[in-house]
Design a protein around this motif. Sequence first.
Motif, short mmCIF file in Angstrom:
data_model
loop_
_atom_site.label_atom_id
_atom_site.label_comp_id
_atom_site.label_asym_id
_atom_site.label_seq_id
_atom_site.Cartn_x
_atom_site.Cartn_y
_atom_site.Cartn_z
N SER A 172 -81.75 48.39 1.32
CA SER A 172 -80.46 48.61 1.96
C SER A 172 -79.52 49.48 1.13
O SER A 172 -78.44 49.83 1.61
N GLU A 173 -79.88 49.81 -0.09
CA GLU A 173 -79.04 50.60 -1.00
C GLU A 173 -77.65 49.98 -1.15
O GLU A 173 -76.63 50.65 -1.16
N ARG A 174 -77.63 48.69 -1.25
CA ARG A 174 -76.40 47.95 -1.42
C ARG A 174 -75.86 48.17 -2.83
O ARG A 174 -76.62 48.26 -3.80
N ALA A 175 -74.54 48.23 -2.97
CA ALA A 175 -73.92 48.45 -4.28
C ALA A 175 -74.11 47.24 -5.18
O ALA A 175 -74.18 46.10 -4.72
N ASP A 176 -74.22 47.48 -6.47
CA ASP A 176 -74.22 46.39 -7.44
C ASP A 176 -72.84 45.73 -7.43
O ASP A 176 -71.82 46.36 -7.15
N PHE A 177 -72.82 44.44 -7.78
CA PHE A 177 -71.51 43.77 -7.81
C PHE A 177 -71.54 42.60 -8.77
O PHE A 177 -72.60 42.05 -9.11
N ILE A 178 -70.34 42.21 -9.18
CA ILE A 178 -70.09 40.97 -9.90
C ILE A 178 -68.99 40.23 -9.13
O ILE A 178 -67.96 40.81 -8.81
N ARG A 179 -69.22 38.95 -8.83
CA ARG A 179 -68.27 38.16 -8.07
C ARG A 179 -67.87 36.92 -8.85
O ARG A 179 -68.72 36.25 -9.46
N TYR A 180 -66.57 36.63 -8.83
CA TYR A 180 -66.07 35.43 -9.50
C TYR A 180 -65.22 34.63 -8.51
O TYR A 180 -64.36 35.19 -7.82
N THR A 181 -65.47 33.33 -8.44
CA THR A 181 -64.74 32.45 -7.54
C THR A 181 -64.18 31.28 -8.34
O THR A 181 -64.90 30.65 -9.12
N GLN A 182 -62.90 31.02 -8.13
CA GLN A 182 -62.24 29.89 -8.78
C GLN A 182 -61.42 29.14 -7.73
O GLN A 182 -60.87 29.75 -6.81
N GLY A 183 -61.36 27.80 -7.88
CA GLY A 183 -60.57 27.07 -6.90
C GLY A 183 -60.74 25.58 -7.00
O GLY A 183 -60.84 25.02 -8.10
N GLU A 184 -60.75 24.93 -5.84
CA GLU A 184 -60.74 23.48 -5.72
C GLU A 184 -61.80 22.84 -6.59
O GLU A 184 -62.88 23.39 -6.80
N PHE A 185 -61.49 21.64 -7.11
CA PHE A 185 -62.40 20.87 -7.96
C PHE A 185 -62.76 21.62 -9.25
O PHE A 185 -63.83 21.41 -9.82
N ASP A 186 -61.86 22.52 -9.67
CA ASP A 186 -62.12 23.36 -10.84
C ASP A 186 -63.42 24.15 -10.67
O ASP A 186 -64.25 24.27 -11.57
N THR A 187 -63.58 24.72 -9.48
CA THR A 187 -64.74 25.55 -9.20
C THR A 187 -64.74 26.80 -10.07
O THR A 187 -63.72 27.49 -10.17
N GLN A 188 -65.88 27.07 -10.68
CA GLN A 188 -66.06 28.26 -11.52
C GLN A 188 -67.43 28.85 -11.17
O GLN A 188 -68.46 28.42 -11.68
N ASN A 189 -67.43 29.86 -10.31
CA ASN A 189 -68.68 30.48 -9.87
C ASN A 189 -68.71 31.94 -10.32
O ASN A 189 -67.76 32.69 -10.08
N VAL A 190 -69.80 32.32 -10.95
CA VAL A 190 -70.02 33.71 -11.35
C VAL A 190 -71.36 34.16 -10.78
O VAL A 190 -72.39 33.50 -11.01
N GLN A 191 -71.34 35.27 -10.04
CA GLN A 191 -72.56 35.78 -9.42
C GLN A 191 -72.65 37.29 -9.64
O GLN A 191 -71.61 37.97 -9.72
N ALA A 192 -73.86 37.80 -9.72
CA ALA A 192 -74.06 39.23 -9.93
C ALA A 192 -75.32 39.68 -9.20
O ALA A 192 -76.26 38.89 -9.01
#
Length: 705
Positions: A172-192
């Motif tokens: 699909s030639e999708r762009a590279d990315f880094i995603r960070y999510t923070q929120g409820e219940f002290d959510t700390q998500n890092v995805q790449a």
Amino acid sequence: MSFVNIRRFVATLSVVILSPTSALCADQSELSELDYLNDIPVTFSATRLPQTLSDAPVSITIIDQRMIEASSATTIPELFRLVPGMQSYHIATNASAVAYHGMSDKFPPRMEVMVNGQSIYLPLFSTVSWETLPITIADVERIEVIRGTNTVTQGSNAFLGAINIITHTPLSERADFIRYTQGEFDTQNVQAEHNQKTAYGHYRVATGVLSNDGYDFTYDAQDPYFKRYFSFESTLSPTLLDTISIDLGYSEGYSSVGDIKPSPGWGFKRREFDTNSQHLTWSHLLSNSDELKLSYAHAVNNLSARLLTATEASQLTGLPVNIAQEFLDTNAPLLITAETGKIEQHDVEITLQQHPSYDSKVITGIAFRAEKAKNRQLLGTNEWVSEESSRIFTNWEYSGFTDWTLNTGALLEHVSGSGTRLSPRIAANYQLSPLSTFRTSLSRAYRMPSLLEANFENIIYVPAPYTGAFGEVYEYDFLVNQELSAERLDSIDLGVMINWPEIHSQLDTRIFYEEIKGGITPSYQFLDPAMLSSAPYDPDQLYRTFMNRAHWSNQGIELQYKYQSEGDLKPLFVFNYGYIDSNGYRNDGNQNRSATDVFDRLETRNPMHTASLLASITLPDNLQLSMSHYYLSSVRWQEAVKDTDPPNAPYHRTDLKISKGFRLSPQNELSIALIVQNLLDKPYSEFYAENMFEQRTYLQAQLSF
């Protein structure tokens, strides 16, 4: 709503819907061919043959990329709230279940779930463990949901429906990315994610770490969650005729098993998981566009928990600590939860897709599955318990008749210890106009007992020093039923699909009748039938077992309307509604040591109404506003005790998502999103009464490059 009334409704619906369609046909000369062909998705999930939605023999909901991006969902299961007739619910803060047409507990057993066509169904629990998957919502390109039985294509797991989650392809030639999510219940998500094209092909790598502290319950307890995962996908084309696909996945972490009320003094039952999977596919193009495909898949799931201590066993049984320890030693290993075990699966499949003529296409295949599991508390042994199954299937589409498309198919399935069953389907689609199609189908499907249902056994043995006085067995908790057989489903589907290309809209309506016979359900029995006529009852003689003692029918209507335009504001509007009327019973046997069987009526075990709405617009400067609304009527889930546990109250929930994109350079873009779930902050309970869903807020940032 009786089935007779449903037939009347079909006639009325045809008049109401097809009248404006006829008017549209009068003006169809003003529409171009592109109007008819634009945005008509092609799906393989219904028959394994490439088909448009109007040619498919079943109703299909496609959750595409625009819907995913507009939704407020933070996990994959939450997306299924956008499917008519489907229920998605939390059984704990970080554990979810997805069911179709209800009749479910925290282990919905009658729906196949696949990732890129490969089953992720766990035979030890007869369901899917969503929180352990090596993918997240960031990896999903689209989801195809078969609403109705699809056993003829995917085997007995697809008894009431099927889900195919399709991840982003390396092509699909999708762009590279880094995603960070923070929120409820002290959510700390890092995805790449990284995509790369090489001289040998394309590949995609995704990884991430997800964590949160869980909900703060009133009894000073939390159910935290942690997962790290890695996935790799590659597509290679060594020749013009050959394609090789490789999918690898790995995840590890922990969560609670979903028991909302923790045991006194020892908190939630934490379960650790460690999974890995490998899926290899080779496709070879033959002459005349025919295709031969060979695939192999292997998956290992390790689910573990700590051992039960003597003090905890003493609390549960009332025995002195020293005697409780002897019981633990005799029945070792006993863990704090039985929802653990080791599971290994192997799948091999060969298919041949052919085009005998320009108006005919057929696919035939053979598949073999070997699976085994190990769990002392569920299978009654410390050894591996194995099961093997084989399937032969075919699906044929013929469009040689004027305005008609016929789909027929059959699957012959054999499961070791459960026998052989034939599941056929015949369907006919009539093209009322270039814009509208009427669909009807008849199906008979069988669901073979799962590995757990066929082998569930739990016997508590007496420690050696006490066998002389009490015998060898302390309690027969659950015993294997050697006579357990397959469930049977007979179903009738009627549907109308209409496209309005000039207003970028589509309406799909489904009317259904389903009758399930020989439903598998736990039932109380006596070891000695003479105990039924004698008193007092010996509690050691009472046990549970799986039996074919449930019988119910579902009838109702589902509709989905979608409006999607690429014009100004890029508006998106999706409305889904499902109505279901269930009737039937399950026989609980000699429950509570009674002399007569107890029958549980099933009318309230399905939510009669489900509805969802998703609306989104994109304003200037790449500002997107989205709002979702969900409704679920009252339901008493299968785990609720008959006549004592009240049903879950109906609820409305409104979510909001605001996102903004910033173009940093021609190659780099930063997007920020604010997600507010349950915007109006009206807490409601999901599944367990104590599992309250209050307002939850998340902030998400993604850098694409």
